[in-house]
Design a protein around this motif. Structure first.
Motif, PDB file in Angstrom:
ATOM      1  N   MET A 161      11.957   9.119   0.808  1.00 59.47           N
ATOM      2  CA  MET A 161      12.434   8.812  -0.518  1.00 59.47           C
ATOM      3  C   MET A 161      11.533   7.779  -1.201  1.00 59.47           C
ATOM      4  SD  MET A 161      14.824   9.568  -2.558  1.00 59.47           S
ATOM      5  CE  MET A 161      15.688   9.021  -3.954  1.00 59.47           C
ATOM      6  N   LYS A 162      11.023   6.857  -0.392  1.00 56.13           N
ATOM      7  CA  LYS A 162      10.162   5.813  -0.941  1.00 56.13           C
ATOM      8  C   LYS A 162       8.890   6.412  -1.544  1.00 56.13           C
ATOM      9  CE  LYS A 162       8.059   1.434   0.409  1.00 56.13           C
ATOM     10  NZ  LYS A 162       7.819   0.490   1.508  1.00 56.13           N
ATOM     11  N   LYS A 163       8.359   7.478  -0.944  1.00 54.16           N
ATOM     12  CA  LYS A 163       7.154   8.141  -1.447  1.00 54.16           C
ATOM     13  C   LYS A 163       7.410   8.778  -2.813  1.00 54.16           C
ATOM     14  CE  LYS A 163       5.112   9.174   3.026  1.00 54.16           C
ATOM     15  NZ  LYS A 163       4.661  10.233   3.930  1.00 54.16           N
ATOM     16  N   TYR A 164       8.605   9.328  -3.006  1.00 56.20           N
ATOM     17  CA  TYR A 164       8.926   9.958  -4.283  1.00 56.20           C
ATOM     18  C   TYR A 164       9.004   8.922  -5.397  1.00 56.20           C
ATOM     19  CZ  TYR A 164       9.994  14.205  -1.714  1.00 56.20           C
ATOM     20  OH  TYR A 164       9.906  15.308  -0.928  1.00 56.20           O
ATOM     21  N   VAL A 165       9.577   7.752  -5.089  1.00 62.99           N
ATOM     22  CA  VAL A 165       9.690   6.693  -6.079  1.00 62.99           C
ATOM     23  C   VAL A 165       8.296   6.173  -6.449  1.00 62.99           C
ATOM     24  CG1 VAL A 165      10.563   4.361  -6.518  1.00 62.99           C
ATOM     25  CG2 VAL A 165      12.013   6.040  -5.363  1.00 62.99           C
ATOM     26  N   ILE A 166       7.438   5.965  -5.450  1.00 63.26           N
ATOM     27  CA  ILE A 166       6.073   5.497  -5.712  1.00 63.26           C
ATOM     28  C   ILE A 166       5.298   6.553  -6.503  1.00 63.26           C
ATOM     29  CG2 ILE A 166       3.876   4.894  -4.629  1.00 63.26           C
ATOM     30  CD1 ILE A 166       5.503   3.601  -2.368  1.00 63.26           C
ATOM     31  N   GLY A 167       5.443   7.802  -6.128  1.00 64.28           N
ATOM     32  CA  GLY A 167       4.765   8.882  -6.851  1.00 64.28           C
ATOM     33  C   GLY A 167       5.214   8.977  -8.295  1.00 64.28           C
ATOM     34  N   PHE A 168       6.523   8.825  -8.514  1.00 61.58           N
ATOM     35  CA  PHE A 168       7.049   8.848  -9.878  1.00 61.58           C
ATOM     36  C   PHE A 168       6.509   7.677 -10.691  1.00 61.58           C
ATOM     37  CE2 PHE A 168      10.194   7.590 -13.047  1.00 61.58           C
ATOM     38  CZ  PHE A 168      10.254   8.746 -13.803  1.00 61.58           C
ATOM     39  N   ALA A 169       6.469   6.495 -10.090  1.00 63.67           N
ATOM     40  CA  ALA A 169       5.976   5.307 -10.786  1.00 63.67           C
ATOM     41  C   ALA A 169       4.497   5.457 -11.156  1.00 63.67           C
ATOM     42  CB  ALA A 169       6.187   4.062  -9.924  1.00 63.67           C
ATOM     43  N   VAL A 170       3.695   5.962 -10.237  1.00 58.77           N
ATOM     44  CA  VAL A 170       2.271   6.165 -10.513  1.00 58.77           C
ATOM     45  C   VAL A 170       2.095   7.216 -11.610  1.00 58.77           C
ATOM     46  CG1 VAL A 170       0.098   7.024  -9.547  1.00 58.77           C
ATOM     47  CG2 VAL A 170       1.482   5.401  -8.249  1.00 58.77           C
ATOM     48  N   GLY A 171       2.847   8.289 -11.551  1.00 61.52           N
ATOM     49  CA  GLY A 171       2.774   9.327 -12.584  1.00 61.52           C
ATOM     50  C   GLY A 171       3.168   8.807 -13.952  1.00 61.52           C
ATOM     51  N   ALA A 172       4.192   7.970 -14.009  1.00 58.66           N
ATOM     52  CA  ALA A 172       4.629   7.399 -15.284  1.00 58.66           C
ATOM     53  C   ALA A 172       3.564   6.475 -15.854  1.00 58.66           C
ATOM     54  CB  ALA A 172       5.938   6.648 -15.090  1.00 58.66           C
ATOM     55  N   ILE A 173       2.926   5.687 -15.001  1.00 58.06           N
ATOM     56  CA  ILE A 173       1.873   4.776 -15.464  1.00 58.06           C
ATOM     57  C   ILE A 173       0.675   5.558 -15.994  1.00 58.06           C
ATOM     58  CG2 ILE A 173       0.188   3.059 -14.698  1.00 58.06           C
ATOM     59  CD1 ILE A 173       2.397   1.987 -12.812  1.00 58.06           C
ATOM     60  N   VAL A 174       0.271   6.599 -15.283  1.00 57.10           N
ATOM     61  CA  VAL A 174      -0.863   7.418 -15.726  1.00 57.10           C
ATOM     62  C   VAL A 174      -0.535   8.113 -17.043  1.00 57.10           C
ATOM     63  CG1 VAL A 174      -2.233   9.461 -15.170  1.00 57.10           C
ATOM     64  CG2 VAL A 174      -1.830   7.727 -13.430  1.00 57.10           C
ATOM     65  N   SER A 175       0.675   8.632 -17.174  1.00 58.01           N
ATOM     66  CA  SER A 175       1.062   9.296 -18.421  1.00 58.01           C
ATOM     67  C   SER A 175       1.077   8.323 -19.592  1.00 58.01           C
ATOM     68  CB  SER A 175       2.445   9.931 -18.266  1.00 58.01           C
ATOM     69  OG  SER A 175       2.393  10.966 -17.320  1.00 58.01           O
ATOM     70  N   ALA A 176       1.589   7.132 -19.386  1.00 56.58           N
ATOM     71  CA  ALA A 176       1.656   6.139 -20.460  1.00 56.58           C
ATOM     72  C   ALA A 176       0.259   5.672 -20.867  1.00 56.58           C
ATOM     73  CB  ALA A 176       2.505   4.952 -20.025  1.00 56.58           C
ATOM     74  N   SER A 177      -0.628   5.496 -19.898  1.00 53.87           N
ATOM     75  CA  SER A 177      -1.975   5.039 -20.243  1.00 53.87           C
ATOM     76  C   SER A 177      -2.760   6.121 -20.967  1.00 53.87           C
ATOM     77  CB  SER A 177      -2.723   4.574 -18.995  1.00 53.87           C
ATOM     78  OG  SER A 177      -2.949   5.660 -18.114  1.00 53.87           O
ATOM     79  N   THR A 178      -2.521   7.383 -20.646  1.00 51.12           N
ATOM     80  CA  THR A 178      -3.191   8.485 -21.338  1.00 51.12           C
ATOM     81  C   THR A 178      -2.764   8.531 -22.801  1.00 51.12           C
ATOM     82  OG1 THR A 178      -3.281   9.748 -19.297  1.00 51.12           O
ATOM     83  CG2 THR A 178      -3.598  10.967 -21.326  1.00 51.12           C
ATOM     84  N   ALA A 179      -1.494   8.358 -23.070  1.00 46.61           N
ATOM     85  CA  ALA A 179      -1.001   8.370 -24.452  1.00 46.61           C
ATOM     86  C   ALA A 179      -1.560   7.187 -25.232  1.00 46.61           C
ATOM     87  CB  ALA A 179       0.514   8.358 -24.459  1.00 46.61           C
ATOM     88  N   ALA A 180      -1.668   6.054 -24.605  1.00 48.74           N
ATOM     89  CA  ALA A 180      -2.216   4.878 -25.291  1.00 48.74           C
ATOM     90  C   ALA A 180      -3.700   5.051 -25.577  1.00 48.74           C
ATOM     91  CB  ALA A 180      -1.986   3.630 -24.445  1.00 48.74           C
TER      92      ALA A 180
END
Length: 74
Positions: free
Chosen positions: A1-20
């Motif tokens: 479960m911890k891997k899914y949370v880390i993966g989600f967090a990394v994906g959210a950061i990458v998506s936000a930085s791409t939009a910026a």
């Protein structure tokens, strides 16, 4: 479960930085201009515009070439 949370967090950061990063804009100013065709002053029709971006004028090729073709003696 911890891997899914880390993966989600990394994906959210990458998506936000791409939009910026993609948020850069170009500011253009429309301005009236007259053009010389065979020594005669011509203005563009209302549906064509001349843009000024960083001190450079941009005009569509069709809006410039059409009056030259119409008024050129062939």
């Amino acid at each position: 479960m911890k891997k899914y949370v880390i993966g989600f967090a990394v994906g959210a950061i990458v998506s936000a930085s791409t939009a910026a990063y993609a948020g850069n804009t170009i500011q253009a100013v429309l301005f009236p201009a007259e053009y010389q065709v065979n020594g005669e002053s011509k203005t563009l029709p209302d549906d064509y515009k001349t843009l000024n971006v960083d001190g450079h004028a941009y005009v569509s090729n069709q809006s410039v070439s059409q009056p030259i073709i119409e008024f050129s003696p062939l």
